[in-house]
Enzyme design. Structure first.
Site, short mmCIF file in Angstrom:
data_model
loop_
_atom_site.label_atom_id
_atom_site.label_comp_id
_atom_site.label_asym_id
_atom_site.label_seq_id
_atom_site.Cartn_x
_atom_site.Cartn_y
_atom_site.Cartn_z
N GLU A 93 67.58 -40.35 -73.85
CA GLU A 93 67.93 -40.27 -75.27
C GLU A 93 67.16 -39.17 -75.99
O GLU A 93 66.02 -38.87 -75.64
CB GLU A 93 67.56 -41.60 -75.95
CG GLU A 93 68.38 -42.75 -75.48
CD GLU A 93 67.88 -44.09 -76.05
OE1 GLU A 93 67.41 -44.12 -77.20
OE2 GLU A 93 67.99 -45.08 -75.31
N CYS A 106 63.34 -35.39 -81.22
CA CYS A 106 62.48 -36.22 -80.39
C CYS A 106 63.09 -36.23 -79.00
O CYS A 106 64.25 -36.63 -78.83
CB CYS A 106 62.44 -37.63 -81.00
SG CYS A 106 61.57 -38.82 -79.96
N CYS A 113 60.05 -45.39 -67.68
CA CYS A 113 58.61 -45.18 -67.87
C CYS A 113 57.88 -46.23 -67.04
O CYS A 113 58.36 -47.35 -66.87
CB CYS A 113 58.27 -45.35 -69.35
SG CYS A 113 56.53 -45.06 -69.73
N CYS A 117 54.07 -50.77 -71.47
CA CYS A 117 53.70 -51.31 -72.80
C CYS A 117 54.64 -52.47 -73.15
O CYS A 117 55.85 -52.38 -72.99
CB CYS A 117 53.78 -50.21 -73.86
SG CYS A 117 52.64 -48.84 -73.55
N CYS A 120 57.78 -52.08 -75.66
CA CYS A 120 58.60 -50.87 -75.57
C CYS A 120 59.82 -51.06 -74.68
O CYS A 120 59.71 -51.56 -73.56
CB CYS A 120 57.73 -49.72 -75.04
SG CYS A 120 58.63 -48.18 -74.91
N CYS A 343 63.53 -45.33 -79.71
CA CYS A 343 63.94 -44.85 -78.40
C CYS A 343 63.97 -45.90 -77.31
O CYS A 343 63.29 -46.91 -77.36
CB CYS A 343 63.12 -43.66 -78.00
SG CYS A 343 61.49 -44.07 -77.76
N1 SAH Z 1 54.75 -42.62 -73.84
C1 SAH Z 1 54.41 -41.96 -75.06
C2 SAH Z 1 55.58 -41.53 -75.91
C3 SAH Z 1 56.78 -42.43 -76.03
S1 SAH Z 1 56.89 -43.70 -77.19
C4 SAH Z 1 53.46 -42.85 -75.86
O1 SAH Z 1 53.19 -43.94 -75.44
O2 SAH Z 1 52.96 -42.38 -76.88
C5 SAH Z 1 56.71 -43.08 -78.80
C6 SAH Z 1 55.97 -44.07 -79.71
O3 SAH Z 1 56.77 -45.23 -80.00
C7 SAH Z 1 54.69 -44.61 -79.10
O4 SAH Z 1 53.68 -44.64 -80.06
C8 SAH Z 1 55.11 -46.01 -78.69
O5 SAH Z 1 53.99 -46.84 -78.50
C9 SAH Z 1 56.01 -46.40 -79.82
N2 SAH Z 1 56.90 -47.53 -79.55
C10 SAH Z 1 57.44 -47.91 -78.40
N3 SAH Z 1 58.20 -49.02 -78.55
C11 SAH Z 1 58.15 -49.31 -79.86
C12 SAH Z 1 58.72 -50.36 -80.65
N4 SAH Z 1 59.49 -51.30 -80.11
N5 SAH Z 1 58.43 -50.38 -81.97
C13 SAH Z 1 57.65 -49.42 -82.53
N6 SAH Z 1 57.09 -48.43 -81.83
C14 SAH Z 1 57.32 -48.38 -80.51
#
Ligand code: SAH
Length: 355
Positions: A93, A106, A113, A117, A120, A343
């Site tokens: 995406e 973006c 991944c 986390c 996510c 995303c």
């Molecule tokens: N892997 C990288 C970049 C991708 S995610 C990272 O971890 O920074 C981009 C941002 O969105 C990160 O800060 C991530 O923690 C956050 N993110 C992921 N899922 C999310 C969600 N469900 N709600 C809000 N932020 C989220």
């Protein structure tokens, strides 16, 4: 796949030149090809290149751009979300956001991944593979051609952990900055990471003054480890040390992302602890002016997880607590709320519909 052939769009100008010379082509051919490829024109369609050259290229190399599988346009703010299909059928995406200071894209760096986390959507099925430099660049190129508007800023905050695909991401950053290409300079690029300390240190040595964004999301190790497995490898103290080193060697500011999850990390006590932690680690002496900026993002609920977002009032209180303690805090403006623009979610939806 095309794995035996050379991926033309992943080559830096000097590499392309070397390749063309090895084919017996004149040096200037490299610039002709580079300029047009980086505008979205396939060598096969170039009018200033002869049949013989095209034939040689076709035998040994390929040029591929992602294709648009789905496109959603927000009726609220014009945000455009793309689900791109790659040449092996996988999808990623990208989101184009329209700001006063220009259009920002973006981009994704991996298919899936492996960072795990808990909140996510991108990590749910694990990592399938890394993206090639050309596949990251292709997202910018196709989105720019499709919207018909120049993209001037890039954030690497899409699917994947960019520093877990280090080599290809660095090459992408070099390619996208080329004058004959998209010409988007380092100062217009931010990279977000969950905190791979060894790679942050490596990045600091690349002479690439991009903005680093750290996904912190907690102010104590216990909480952070419970939602971000990477914290078990590098804890908060190790991560903040690396941030200080990055700032010292690049002079670039660092911003912190903090996703607010109801009942998990959003109390006033957590905000106070966060301020204390950042001040202590990054501004050890009173005269220290390390610029600290925290971006607060109410968590976007993902169907497969149990997390819910912090309410508006508590978000404001969290932000004020940080500000009162000398930390600049902003609440991330939600763009594309009507098109599921955060995303990983569109790809998940698509995968579920396939199975
Ligand atoms: N892997 C990288 C970049 C991708 S995610 C990272 O971890 O920074 C981009 C941002 O969105 C990160 O800060 C991530 O923690 C956050 N993110 C992921 N899922 C999310 C969600 N469900 N709600 C809000 N932020 C989220």
């Amino acid at each position: 796949m095309n794995s035996q052939k050379i991926d033309l769009l992943s080559l830096l100008p000097a590499e392309l030149e070397e390749f063309l010379i090895s084919l017996g082509e004149p040096k200037y051919r490299a610039k002709q090809l580079f300029t047009q490829m980086h505008r979205g024109v396939s060598p096969a369609d170039m009018t200033n290149i002869g049949k013989g050259t095209k034939q040689k290229l076709d035998e040994l190399a390929y040029y591929a751009l992602p294709s648009i599988r789905r496109k959603l346009v927000s009726a609220i703010d014009g945000t455009v979300k793309y689900l791109f299909e790659l040449s092996d059928g996988n999808s990623v995406e990208s989101v184009v956001m329209k700001y006063k200071h220009g259009n920002t894209i973006c981009v994704s760096s991996q298919v899936g991944c492996r960072m795990g986390c808990a909140f996510c959507a991108s990590t749910i099925g694990g990592k399938l593979r890394d993206l090639a430099p050309s596949e990251i660049l292709g997202q910018v190129l196709v989105a720019q051609n499709d919207t018909g508007e120049r993209i001037s800023n890039i954030v690497m905050m899409g699917i994947g952990e960019p520093l877990d695909n280090y080599k290809n991401v660095i090459k992408f950053l070099r390619l996208v900055g080329c004058e004959d290409g998209m010409n988007i300079g380092y100062r217009h690029i931010s990279l977000s990471t969950c905190g791979l300390v060894d790679k942050i240190d490596a990045l600091a040595k690349e002479d690439m003054p991009i903005t680093l964004s750290i996904s912190l999301h907690a102010s104590d190790d216990e909480t952070r480890s419970s939602i971000m497995p990477v914290n078990k490898r590098w804890n908060i103290a190790a991560l903040l040390d690396a941030c200080r080193r990055y700032y010292q060697s690049t002079g670039r500011r660092i911003s912190f992302e903090y996703t607010l999850i109801s009942g998990k990390n959003d109390s006033v006590a957590a905000a106070e602890r966060l301020a204390r932690l950042l001040n202590k680690a990054l501004r050890p002496s009173k005269s220290d002016s390390f610029p600290i900026h925290v971006n607060l993002i109410p968590v976007n609920p993902v169907a497969e997880t149990e997390f819910s977002a912090t309410g508006k009032q508590a978000v404001q209180k969290f932000a004020k607590t940080l500000e009162d303690n000398g930390i600049r805090a902003t609440v991330r403006r939600t763009l594309g709320a009507d098109i599921n623009a955060s995303c990983g979610q569109l790809r998940r939806e698509d995968e579920k519909n396939k199975s």
